[in-house]
Design a protein around this motif. Structure first.
Motif, mmCIF file in Angstrom:
data_model
loop_
_atom_site.group_PDB
_atom_site.id
_atom_site.type_symbol
_atom_site.label_atom_id
_atom_site.label_comp_id
_atom_site.label_asym_id
_atom_site.label_seq_id
_atom_site.Cartn_x
_atom_site.Cartn_y
_atom_site.Cartn_z
ATOM 1 N N ASP A 111 0.817 -1.212 0.000
ATOM 2 C CA ASP A 111 0.000 0.000 0.000
ATOM 3 C C ASP A 111 0.855 1.268 0.000
ATOM 4 N N SER A 112 2.146 1.156 0.362
ATOM 5 C CA SER A 112 3.009 2.341 0.359
ATOM 6 C C SER A 112 3.236 2.889 -1.047
ATOM 7 N N THR A 113 3.334 1.998 -2.044
ATOM 8 C CA THR A 113 3.671 2.453 -3.399
ATOM 9 C C THR A 113 2.439 2.769 -4.243
ATOM 10 N N GLY A 161 -0.399 6.234 -1.272
ATOM 11 C CA GLY A 161 0.500 5.617 -0.287
ATOM 12 C C GLY A 161 1.632 6.566 0.083
ATOM 13 N N ASN A 162 2.320 6.232 1.145
ATOM 14 C CA ASN A 162 3.341 7.143 1.664
ATOM 15 C C ASN A 162 4.580 7.258 0.764
ATOM 16 N N MET A 163 4.801 6.247 -0.111
ATOM 17 C CA MET A 163 5.952 6.310 -1.031
ATOM 18 C C MET A 163 5.557 6.811 -2.412
ATOM 19 N N TYR A 164 4.273 7.115 -2.580
ATOM 20 C CA TYR A 164 3.795 7.512 -3.907
ATOM 21 C C TYR A 164 4.308 8.916 -4.227
ATOM 22 N N THR A 174 7.725 10.401 -6.789
ATOM 23 C CA THR A 174 9.167 10.078 -6.799
ATOM 24 C C THR A 174 9.890 10.701 -5.617
ATOM 25 N N ARG A 175 9.440 11.867 -5.168
ATOM 26 C CA ARG A 175 10.118 12.494 -4.031
ATOM 27 C C ARG A 175 10.031 11.603 -2.794
ATOM 28 N N ARG A 176 8.813 11.101 -2.546
ATOM 29 C CA ARG A 176 8.649 10.279 -1.346
ATOM 30 C C ARG A 176 9.271 8.897 -1.524
ATOM 31 N N TYR A 177 9.209 8.358 -2.734
ATOM 32 C CA TYR A 177 9.866 7.077 -2.997
ATOM 33 C C TYR A 177 11.359 7.208 -2.692
ATOM 34 N N ALA A 207 12.791 9.373 -0.753
ATOM 35 C CA ALA A 207 13.018 9.562 0.690
ATOM 36 C C ALA A 207 13.048 8.211 1.401
ATOM 37 N N CYS A 208 12.184 7.303 0.968
ATOM 38 C CA CYS A 208 12.137 5.977 1.590
ATOM 39 C C CYS A 208 13.414 5.188 1.302
ATOM 40 N N ILE A 209 13.844 5.209 0.032
ATOM 41 C CA ILE A 209 15.083 4.521 -0.341
ATOM 42 C C ILE A 209 16.256 5.088 0.464
ATOM 43 N N ARG A 210 16.272 6.398 0.592
ATOM 44 C CA ARG A 210 17.337 7.056 1.367
ATOM 45 C C ARG A 210 17.307 6.596 2.825
ATOM 46 N N ASP A 211 16.092 6.509 3.401
ATOM 47 C CA ASP A 211 15.983 6.047 4.792
ATOM 48 C C ASP A 211 16.535 4.627 4.933
ATOM 49 N N LEU A 212 16.198 3.754 3.977
ATOM 50 C CA LEU A 212 16.682 2.374 4.059
ATOM 51 C C LEU A 212 18.201 2.336 3.973
ATOM 52 N N ASP A 213 18.755 3.211 3.133
ATOM 53 C CA ASP A 213 20.210 3.274 3.036
ATOM 54 C C ASP A 213 20.826 3.769 4.356
ATOM 55 N N TYR A 214 20.170 4.725 5.025
ATOM 56 C CA TYR A 214 20.633 5.149 6.359
ATOM 57 C C TYR A 214 20.643 3.957 7.318
ATOM 58 N N PHE A 215 19.535 3.200 7.310
ATOM 59 C CA PHE A 215 19.437 2.069 8.238
ATOM 60 C C PHE A 215 20.555 1.060 7.978
ATOM 61 N N GLU A 238 21.737 7.176 19.031
ATOM 62 C CA GLU A 238 22.148 8.579 18.924
ATOM 63 C C GLU A 238 21.853 9.192 17.560
ATOM 64 N N ARG A 239 22.115 8.445 16.488
ATOM 65 C CA ARG A 239 22.054 9.054 15.164
ATOM 66 C C ARG A 239 20.812 8.702 14.369
ATOM 67 N N VAL A 240 20.167 7.586 14.694
ATOM 68 C CA VAL A 240 19.064 7.120 13.848
ATOM 69 C C VAL A 240 17.717 7.175 14.580
ATOM 70 N N SER A 249 4.375 11.789 12.480
ATOM 71 C CA SER A 249 3.824 13.079 12.049
ATOM 72 C C SER A 249 3.769 13.178 10.522
ATOM 73 N N LEU A 250 4.597 12.393 9.803
ATOM 74 C CA LEU A 250 4.560 12.435 8.332
ATOM 75 C C LEU A 250 3.712 11.309 7.743
ATOM 76 N N GLY A 251 3.133 10.489 8.603
ATOM 77 C CA GLY A 251 2.325 9.365 8.124
ATOM 78 C C GLY A 251 3.145 8.262 7.480
ATOM 79 N N VAL A 252 4.443 8.175 7.828
ATOM 80 C CA VAL A 252 5.267 7.063 7.317
ATOM 81 C C VAL A 252 4.864 5.806 8.078
ATOM 82 N N PRO A 253 4.370 4.766 7.378
ATOM 83 C CA PRO A 253 3.871 3.585 8.098
ATOM 84 C C PRO A 253 5.016 2.777 8.721
ATOM 85 N N ILE A 254 4.960 2.635 10.042
ATOM 86 C CA ILE A 254 6.031 1.928 10.767
ATOM 87 C C ILE A 254 6.038 0.443 10.393
HETATM 88 C C1 LIG Z 1 20.507 9.411 9.483
HETATM 89 C C2 LIG Z 1 19.276 9.399 10.270
HETATM 90 C C3 LIG Z 1 18.035 9.914 9.563
HETATM 91 C C4 LIG Z 1 16.874 9.226 9.348
HETATM 92 C C5 LIG Z 1 16.612 7.815 9.712
HETATM 93 C C6 LIG Z 1 15.963 10.114 8.688
HETATM 94 C C7 LIG Z 1 14.647 9.801 8.340
HETATM 95 C C8 LIG Z 1 13.641 10.645 7.800
HETATM 96 N N1 LIG Z 1 12.734 10.203 6.867
HETATM 97 C C9 LIG Z 1 11.916 11.218 6.503
HETATM 98 C C10 LIG Z 1 10.892 11.180 5.554
HETATM 99 C C11 LIG Z 1 10.354 10.069 4.851
HETATM 100 N N2 LIG Z 1 10.582 8.742 5.069
HETATM 101 C C12 LIG Z 1 9.845 7.965 4.209
HETATM 102 C C13 LIG Z 1 9.906 6.503 4.249
HETATM 103 C C14 LIG Z 1 8.998 5.517 3.950
HETATM 104 N N3 LIG Z 1 7.688 5.658 3.539
HETATM 105 C C15 LIG Z 1 7.130 4.431 3.343
HETATM 106 O O1 LIG Z 1 5.940 4.230 3.031
HETATM 107 C C16 LIG Z 1 8.095 3.339 3.513
HETATM 108 C C17 LIG Z 1 7.565 2.222 4.361
HETATM 109 C C18 LIG Z 1 9.296 4.065 4.144
HETATM 110 C C19 LIG Z 1 10.660 3.601 3.595
HETATM 111 C C20 LIG Z 1 11.075 2.286 4.154
HETATM 112 C C21 LIG Z 1 9.142 8.829 3.363
HETATM 113 C C22 LIG Z 1 8.216 8.482 2.200
HETATM 114 C C23 LIG Z 1 9.435 10.164 3.765
HETATM 115 C C24 LIG Z 1 8.900 11.457 3.189
HETATM 116 C C25 LIG Z 1 7.548 11.746 3.801
HETATM 117 C C26 LIG Z 1 6.966 13.059 3.349
HETATM 118 O O2 LIG Z 1 7.733 14.054 3.269
HETATM 119 O O3 LIG Z 1 5.780 13.094 3.084
HETATM 120 C C27 LIG Z 1 12.277 12.377 7.260
HETATM 121 C C28 LIG Z 1 11.616 13.738 7.164
HETATM 122 C C29 LIG Z 1 12.474 14.739 6.442
HETATM 123 C C30 LIG Z 1 12.778 14.323 5.032
HETATM 124 O O4 LIG Z 1 11.842 14.063 4.232
HETATM 125 O O5 LIG Z 1 13.968 14.205 4.728
HETATM 126 C C31 LIG Z 1 13.344 12.010 8.079
HETATM 127 C C32 LIG Z 1 14.028 12.893 9.097
HETATM 128 N N4 LIG Z 1 16.587 11.315 8.497
HETATM 129 C C33 LIG Z 1 17.848 11.241 9.021
HETATM 130 O O6 LIG Z 1 18.715 12.163 9.027
#
Ligand SMILES: CCC1=C(C)/C(=C/C2=NC(=C\c3[nH]c(/C=C4\NC(=O)[C@H](C)[C@H]4CC)c(C)c3CCC(=O)O)/C(CCC(=O)O)=C2C)NC1=O
Length: 161
Positions: A64-66, A70-73, A75-78, A80-88, A106-108, A118-123
């Motif tokens: 449902d995210s894509t 959905g929250n990854m729908y 390209t910007r949000r997609y 952001a998700c890929i970037r988060d996974l790379d951080y992890f 401390e960092r993650v 607050s951004l509706g990213v599904p945990i």
């Molecule tokens: C190094 C430590 C660090 C982390 C971990 C981090 C996470 C992080 N992820 C964000 C957004 C986000 N994270 C996601 C992730 C996802 N959405 C889904 O449906 C998927 C399940 C999931 C990917 C697995 C998305 C889509 C956003 C953008 C949400 C939005 O702006 O609407 C944001 C809000 C600011 C931004 O958009 O950049 C932060 C701070 N930032 C950091 O500096």
């Protein structure tokens, strides 16, 4: 940030004692797995983009995210998700090298759950993607190193839950 060595030394220091057998055994285990850790980190660094891509294909691609809405729908949000996974992945690799999860706190994880809520990213979907990265990584680095990486992927998941 702490590592396996400072953790053991700090614990003994607080008690004003030399390292006891348990502390020395912990250190021995850490040193004995040193090469394994470095080898795993090398393989992960060289394949990070592929690990994230395969994990997304296994977990999020048709979720449902894509889908539209959905929250990854978009390209910007997609992205952001890929970037988060790379951080992890990158921070789990640091923690695995250090043999200690404190860098993840401390960092993650610091404030991440609140940000996601607050951004509706599904945990739940995020945890699924991290678990998929755990499987893909274990397939790459082998059972022992995969188990060690798994400790830190799971740590991130419980910090989010
Ligand atoms: C190094 C430590 C660090 C982390 C971990 C981090 C996470 C992080 N992820 C964000 C957004 C986000 N994270 C996601 C992730 C996802 N959405 C889904 O449906 C998927 C399940 C999931 C990917 C697995 C998305 C889509 C956003 C953008 C949400 C939005 O702006 O609407 C944001 C809000 C600011 C931004 O958009 O950049 C932060 C701070 N930032 C950091 O500096």
């Amino acid at each position: 940030m702490q590592d396996a060595i400072t953790a053991v030394i700090n614990f003994s220091d607080v008690q004003g004692k030399y390292l006891d057998t348990a502390a020395l055994d912990k250190l021995k285990g850490y040193f004995q797995t040193g090469e394994l850790r470095v080898r795993a980190a090398t393989a992960i660094s060289a394949n990070a983009a592929a690990i994230v891509r395969d994990a997304v294909a296994k977990s999020l691609l048709y979720s449902d995210s894509t889908r539209p809405g959905g929250n990854m729908y978009t390209t910007r949000r997609y992205a952001a998700c890929i970037r988060d996974l790379d951080y992890f992945l990158r921070y789990a690799t640091y923690a695995m090298l250090a043999g200690d999860p404190s860098i993840l706190d401390e960092r993650v994880l610091n404030g991440l759950k609140e940000t996601y809520n607050s951004l509706g990213v599904p945990i739940g979907n995020t945890v699924q993607a991290i678990q998929a990265m755990k499987d893909v990584t274990a397939g790459l680095v082998g059972l022992d190193a995969g188990k060690e990486m798994g400790v830190y992927f799971d740590y991130i998941c419980s910090g989010l839950s």
